[in-house]
Design an enzyme around this catalytic site. Structure first.
Site, PDB file in Angstrom:
ATOM      1  N   ALA A   8      25.929 -15.708  29.100  1.00 51.60           N
ATOM      2  CA  ALA A   8      27.101 -14.909  28.723  1.00 51.60           C
ATOM      3  C   ALA A   8      28.376 -15.712  28.884  1.00 51.60           C
ATOM      4  O   ALA A   8      29.436 -15.184  29.191  1.00 51.60           O
ATOM      5  CB  ALA A   8      27.147 -13.640  29.569  1.00 51.60           C
ATOM      6  N   GLY A   9      28.265 -17.031  28.674  1.00 50.41           N
ATOM      7  CA  GLY A   9      29.454 -17.882  28.687  1.00 50.41           C
ATOM      8  C   GLY A   9      30.177 -17.769  27.355  1.00 50.41           C
ATOM      9  O   GLY A   9      29.952 -16.820  26.581  1.00 50.41           O
ATOM     10  N   TRP A  11      29.944 -19.360  24.543  1.00 49.40           N
ATOM     11  CA  TRP A  11      29.145 -19.392  23.308  1.00 49.40           C
ATOM     12  C   TRP A  11      28.180 -18.214  23.228  1.00 49.40           C
ATOM     13  O   TRP A  11      28.037 -17.581  22.185  1.00 49.40           O
ATOM     14  CB  TRP A  11      28.442 -20.731  23.187  1.00 49.40           C
ATOM     15  N   ARG A  31      23.319 -14.895  34.707  1.00 49.59           N
ATOM     16  CA  ARG A  31      22.882 -14.957  36.114  1.00 49.59           C
ATOM     17  C   ARG A  31      23.440 -13.794  36.921  1.00 49.59           C
ATOM     18  O   ARG A  31      22.898 -13.427  37.938  1.00 49.59           O
ATOM     19  CB  ARG A  31      23.362 -16.277  36.743  1.00 49.59           C
ATOM     20  N   ARG A  32      24.559 -13.265  36.454  1.00 49.63           N
ATOM     21  CA  ARG A  32      25.207 -12.186  37.212  1.00 49.63           C
ATOM     22  C   ARG A  32      24.742 -10.788  36.777  1.00 49.63           C
ATOM     23  O   ARG A  32      25.144  -9.788  37.345  1.00 49.63           O
ATOM     24  CB  ARG A  32      26.728 -12.304  37.086  1.00 49.63           C
ATOM     25  N   LYS A 164      27.524 -35.784  19.417  1.00 49.11           N
ATOM     26  CA  LYS A 164      28.968 -35.802  19.109  1.00 49.11           C
ATOM     27  C   LYS A 164      29.802 -35.495  20.343  1.00 49.11           C
ATOM     28  O   LYS A 164      30.983 -35.843  20.396  1.00 49.11           O
ATOM     29  CB  LYS A 164      29.300 -34.881  17.935  1.00 49.11           C
ATOM     30  N   ARG A 228      36.126 -28.888  25.057  1.00 47.21           N
ATOM     31  CA  ARG A 228      36.110 -29.269  26.481  1.00 47.21           C
ATOM     32  C   ARG A 228      35.805 -30.755  26.637  1.00 47.21           C
ATOM     33  O   ARG A 228      36.328 -31.421  27.512  1.00 47.21           O
ATOM     34  CB  ARG A 228      35.091 -28.435  27.269  1.00 47.21           C
TER      35      ARG A 228
HETATM   36  N1  LIG Z   1      31.776 -22.931  23.574  1.00 44.64           N
HETATM   37  C1  LIG Z   1      31.536 -23.415  22.384  1.00 44.64           C
HETATM   38  O1  LIG Z   1      32.439 -23.490  21.563  1.00 44.64           O
HETATM   39  C2  LIG Z   1      30.172 -23.875  22.014  1.00 44.64           C
HETATM   40  C3  LIG Z   1      29.231 -24.206  22.975  1.00 44.64           C
HETATM   41  N2  LIG Z   1      28.000 -24.658  22.593  1.00 44.64           N
HETATM   42  C4  LIG Z   1      26.992 -25.021  23.582  1.00 44.64           C
HETATM   43  O2  LIG Z   1      26.529 -23.848  24.222  1.00 44.64           O
HETATM   44  C5  LIG Z   1      26.165 -24.134  25.582  1.00 44.64           C
HETATM   45  C6  LIG Z   1      26.923 -23.205  26.496  1.00 44.64           C
HETATM   46  O3  LIG Z   1      28.299 -23.465  26.313  1.00 44.64           O
HETATM   47  P1  LIG Z   1      29.432 -22.443  26.768  1.00 44.64           P
HETATM   48  O4  LIG Z   1      28.986 -21.038  26.593  1.00 44.64           O
HETATM   49  O5  LIG Z   1      30.664 -22.862  26.097  1.00 44.64           O
HETATM   50  O6  LIG Z   1      29.514 -22.799  28.308  1.00 44.64           O
HETATM   51  P2  LIG Z   1      29.962 -21.871  29.497  1.00 44.64           P
HETATM   52  O7  LIG Z   1      30.214 -22.784  30.638  1.00 44.64           O
HETATM   53  O8  LIG Z   1      31.047 -20.952  29.053  1.00 44.64           O
HETATM   54  O9  LIG Z   1      28.669 -20.992  29.781  1.00 44.64           O
HETATM   55  C7  LIG Z   1      27.462 -21.562  30.249  1.00 44.64           C
HETATM   56  C8  LIG Z   1      26.434 -20.483  30.410  1.00 44.64           C
HETATM   57  O10 LIG Z   1      25.246 -21.071  30.954  1.00 44.64           O
HETATM   58  C9  LIG Z   1      24.861 -20.338  32.088  1.00 44.64           C
HETATM   59  N3  LIG Z   1      24.170 -21.166  33.070  1.00 44.64           N
HETATM   60  C10 LIG Z   1      24.532 -22.384  33.517  1.00 44.64           C
HETATM   61  N4  LIG Z   1      23.656 -22.803  34.460  1.00 44.64           N
HETATM   62  C11 LIG Z   1      22.732 -21.820  34.592  1.00 44.64           C
HETATM   63  C12 LIG Z   1      21.584 -21.642  35.401  1.00 44.64           C
HETATM   64  N5  LIG Z   1      21.213 -22.567  36.270  1.00 44.64           N
HETATM   65  N6  LIG Z   1      20.874 -20.506  35.252  1.00 44.64           N
HETATM   66  C13 LIG Z   1      21.251 -19.563  34.378  1.00 44.64           C
HETATM   67  N7  LIG Z   1      22.329 -19.668  33.582  1.00 44.64           N
HETATM   68  C14 LIG Z   1      23.051 -20.782  33.695  1.00 44.64           C
HETATM   69  C15 LIG Z   1      26.161 -19.779  32.655  1.00 44.64           C
HETATM   70  O11 LIG Z   1      25.948 -18.687  33.506  1.00 44.64           O
HETATM   71  C16 LIG Z   1      26.876 -19.387  31.383  1.00 44.64           C
HETATM   72  O12 LIG Z   1      26.397 -18.144  30.910  1.00 44.64           O
HETATM   73  C17 LIG Z   1      26.498 -25.622  25.798  1.00 44.64           C
HETATM   74  O13 LIG Z   1      25.327 -26.378  25.650  1.00 44.64           O
HETATM   75  C18 LIG Z   1      27.497 -25.930  24.688  1.00 44.64           C
HETATM   76  O14 LIG Z   1      27.469 -27.293  24.305  1.00 44.64           O
HETATM   77  C19 LIG Z   1      27.643 -24.757  21.291  1.00 44.64           C
HETATM   78  C20 LIG Z   1      28.534 -24.422  20.307  1.00 44.64           C
HETATM   79  C21 LIG Z   1      29.863 -23.961  20.589  1.00 44.64           C
HETATM   80  O1  LIG Z   2      30.242 -27.691  20.307  1.00 40.51           O
HETATM   81  C1  LIG Z   2      31.358 -27.250  20.209  1.00 40.51           C
HETATM   82  C2  LIG Z   2      31.989 -26.956  18.908  1.00 40.51           C
HETATM   83  O2  LIG Z   2      31.069 -27.017  17.865  1.00 40.51           O
HETATM   84  C3  LIG Z   2      32.176 -27.016  21.414  1.00 40.51           C
HETATM   85  O3  LIG Z   2      32.688 -28.220  21.837  1.00 40.51           O
HETATM   86  P1  LIG Z   2      33.028 -28.428  23.383  1.00 40.51           P
HETATM   87  O4  LIG Z   2      31.748 -28.147  24.126  1.00 40.51           O
HETATM   88  O5  LIG Z   2      33.518 -29.827  23.486  1.00 40.51           O
HETATM   89  O6  LIG Z   2      34.088 -27.422  23.724  1.00 40.51           O
END
Ligand SMILES: NC(=O)C1=CN([C@@H]2O[C@H](COP(=O)(O)OP(=O)(O)OC[C@H]3O[C@@H](n4cnc5c(N)ncnc54)[C@H](O)[C@@H]3O)[C@@H](O)[C@H]2O)C=CC1
Ligand SMILES: O=C(CO)COP(=O)(O)O
Length: 305
Positions: A8-9, A11, A31-32, A164, A228
């Site tokens: 629930a981060g 993405w 996790r929460r 990338k 990021r």
């Molecule tokens: N934010 C964006 O714009 C985009 C992110 N992504 C990818 O999506 C993935 C997540 O990114 P975000 O949501 O931005 O990061 P975030 O830091 O906002 O969220 C990370 C999520 O992973 C969970 N997590 C981390 N460690 C954990 C564990 N040990 N057990 C259970 N849950 C765990 C966290 O609780 C959280 O829900 C990354 O691999 C990122 O590269 C892909 C496309 C776009």
């Molecule tokens: O993958 C992403 C956009 O497509 C998000 O990029 P960052 O993880 O660098 O924020």
């Protein structure tokens, strides 16, 4: 469709919003959450994983229920993998090794979550060896503001989104040092060249890297302060420590872990990754941003390619 989103981060919550807007029955787990992971995904026709790479294995270990179809949206490399190519390395491979019978798809593209949350238009790619699943996921996400293409090279699509991030750290550092547009264009272009070099050696198709999940995502991440990974490079170039940058960073910068795994494997396999190597050294504190630039500029002369 009954869809469960794990993570629930930034993405995970954005992806959950996109399928919910399309009328699907969506539950989300983090996790929460009070509800257990197994309860949340029970009876889901599709499970979407958007946890950061470091959470993938621990999430998988908690699951004791079969999953018909999994979409992974994580962009990273598993740090437990060695140079033995039989070991799972990419998120989809880690999922597939745990759920051999499940159909797996990868979702990746230039998708800065904050822009999508603002309702701005974006495009993405869903890749799978299972065309039925790719079509199903395409339909589940497609809307007037989110255009989804299918692709039959999941390895290339997943690698594009993963590699990338390392180049985006380099480009953030380039901008932080105010090295100009010529330098930035050279880094992005030569960064793409090394992504393709590694990707094709590992079995991906070169043309995939010229699509949305390769060049497309490289351009998005290297040109936006929302990224990021870009922010990490930018901060380092401004003389801030990695610890300080990470304390203030909103969310995960996967390029940090990815560069370590990537450079270790590329070195073992003799694949030249000069930009990623300098990023790895920079993140380890072995070199300053300016010295990394000097190293890249003073490499032996060679033909383009
Ligand atoms: N934010 C964006 O714009 C985009 C992110 N992504 C990818 O999506 C993935 C997540 O990114 P975000 O949501 O931005 O990061 P975030 O830091 O906002 O969220 C990370 C999520 O992973 C969970 N997590 C981390 N460690 C954990 C564990 N040990 N057990 C259970 N849950 C765990 C966290 O609780 C959280 O829900 C990354 O691999 C990122 O590269 C892909 C496309 C776009
Ligand atoms: O993958 C992403 C956009 O497509 C998000 O990029 P960052 O993880 O660098 O924020």
């Amino acid at each position: 469709m009954k869809i469960a989103v794990i993570g629930a981060g930034a993405w995970g919550s954005t992806l959950a919003g996109l399928v919910r807007e399309n009328g699907h029955d969506v539950s989300i787990w983090s996790r929460r959450s009070e509800r257990s992971l197994n309860d949340t995904i029970a009876n889901a026709e599709l499970v979407i994983s958007a946890v950061s790479m470091k959470g993938v294995r621990s999430v998988i270990e908690q699951i004791s229920t079969p999953i018909p179809a999994i979409v992974t949206a994580t962009k990273g490399l598993d740090s437990q993998s060695g140079s033995d190519q039989a070991l799972p390395l990419l998120p989809s491979q880690v999922w597939q090794s745990a759920f051999a019978k499940s159909a797996i798809a990868v979702l990746s593209g230039p998708n800065l979550s904050k822009e999508i949350q603002q309702g701005l238009p974006a495009a993405s790619v869903v890749a799978s060896q299972d065309q039925t699943l790719a079509d199903q996921v395409q339909r589940a996400f497609s809307s007037s503001r989110f255009r989804v293409y299918t692709n039959s090279d999941p390895l290339g699509v997943e690698l594009g989104g993963t590699l990338k991030n390392v180049i985006a750290i380099a480009v953030g550092a380039c901008d932080g040092l105010q090295l100009g547009t010529n330098a930035k264009s050279a880094l992005v272009t030569r960064g793409l060249a090394e992504m393709i070099r590694l990707g094709t050696t590992w079995g991906a198709k070169s043309e995939t890297f010229y699509g949305l999940s390769g060049l497309g995502d490289l351009l998005a991440t290297c040109s936006s302060a929302l990224s990021r990974n870009y922010q990490v490079g930018f901060g380092l170039a401004q003389g801030r420590s990695l610890d300080e940058i990470l304390t203030n960073l909103e969310g995960t910068a996967e390029g940090i872990n990815t560069s370590q795994v990537l450079v270790r494997l590329a070195t073992e396999q003799g694949i030249s990754m000069p930009i990623s190597t300098q990023v790895d050294r920079l993140l380890r504190g072995e070199i300053t941003p300016q010295l990394a630039v000097n190293e890249l500029m003073q490499r032996d002369s060679k033909p383009e390619g």
